[in-house]
Design an enzyme around this catalytic site. Sequence first.
Site: not given
Length: 453
Positions: A157, A380
């Site tokens: 983060h 994908d």
Amino acid sequence: MRELEIEIISREYIKPESPTPNDFKTFKISLLDQLLPHLYVVPLVYFFKNDGKSDISKRRELLKQSLSKTLVHFYPLAGKVKDNLHVDCNDDGMYYVEARVNAQLSDFLGHPQQELIHGLLPFHPSSTELFTKTYVAMVQVNIFECGGIAIGIYSSHKVMDGQSTVTFMNAWAATASGSSEEIHPSFISSSIFHPNPKLPNATSILIPPPQSEQSKSATRRFVFDASALNVLKNNANCAESNVTNPSRVTAAMGLIWQCAIATSQARFGFRKPSILTFVVNLRSRNSPPLPPYSMGNIFWVTYAKCLVNSDLKLPSMVRRVRNGIDKLDNSFLEDIKGKDGSLVNVMKHLKELEEVHTGNLDTEYLSLSSICNGGIYNADFGWGKPIWTCIGSAGIDALGLPNLVVFMDTRSGDGIEAWVTLKENDMAIFEKIPELLNFATLDPSPLEISLSA
């Protein structure tokens, strides 16, 4: 399903296909990045079916090769966090783990258990070893008996927000599949939100609220499909409350907050003041808008208040959320940008957030973050988009935020999967509220979500 076993096959480092130029060896993080801790707080896990068109060994090799190519453009992810101002882009490589799971993917997703999902990550979310790592990102590829794959990713983060992680995963997938879509990351954040070495290292935008008690937490998933959200948006639409055409996200935020207040009232027998703090993506709010593939922590935390005598109807709750978002206007952004005076202005806005979070144990706090509309189901790799994407650290409170909600898209793109973490005694009330269950399904199988939402 028999007892799940996750066997580590290999651990290695995937390096960029070509070395990072010397001029890019030290990556400067932005002022907004400085306000975030080096913690791996919201890991994601992507689940893919076996399409039956290629054997698993070829897919394993494809993942490694395409990752190496992708890291050429996402070069900080192959390095390590050096300090509060820099990433060392040393090309050591991304930490990469392969594992074998002794289960069918369909069985695992029939009733996924949070503790089992934790095992699909390179390190358990609560392990002490995880907190010693300085990698910018880490990946674990899990292979199920059926040939299905789950990819778990941690990102620091300090360097990346949720949208940045999604951007990287989509870029990796596009490279693997040979897609014509090119996802080129933009690393301009530090030239807009200039880093400042005078900012104290402990300064953080993630301010935990005061807690009067320590207790175990429980996490549940509440899934809103498109039709339910359309009804919810219509219910929130009210000209008298100055709410017109609310988004699905703000409408769902209003309902979740409304139900959290109802939970508190049921537990204590009276209403308490309530504060909702939530994350707002600044990419599109900047003028001009930042590139969609901008990397870094490009968000701010804002808030909305609901006092004990305030109207609890849904349009009023949504209006308060909108008002909180509207605070982050162009004037605010200009305040925190640039070199001159930006640190003073940032500290002023942080002080406002700190005052909201401190000093009142009679106030109920709820924190919310959303990665909706970010393309989380676009990854994908050549064998179809994920059938489910989820949070890998559910039930683990690394930030001191006991009441936390994370919104994600459903596979269809027009639903919302809300991951709600509350104290156990609060969740026992919250998960049974009829007004919530009229719109959301509690903990459905991801396989059902894929078909309906």
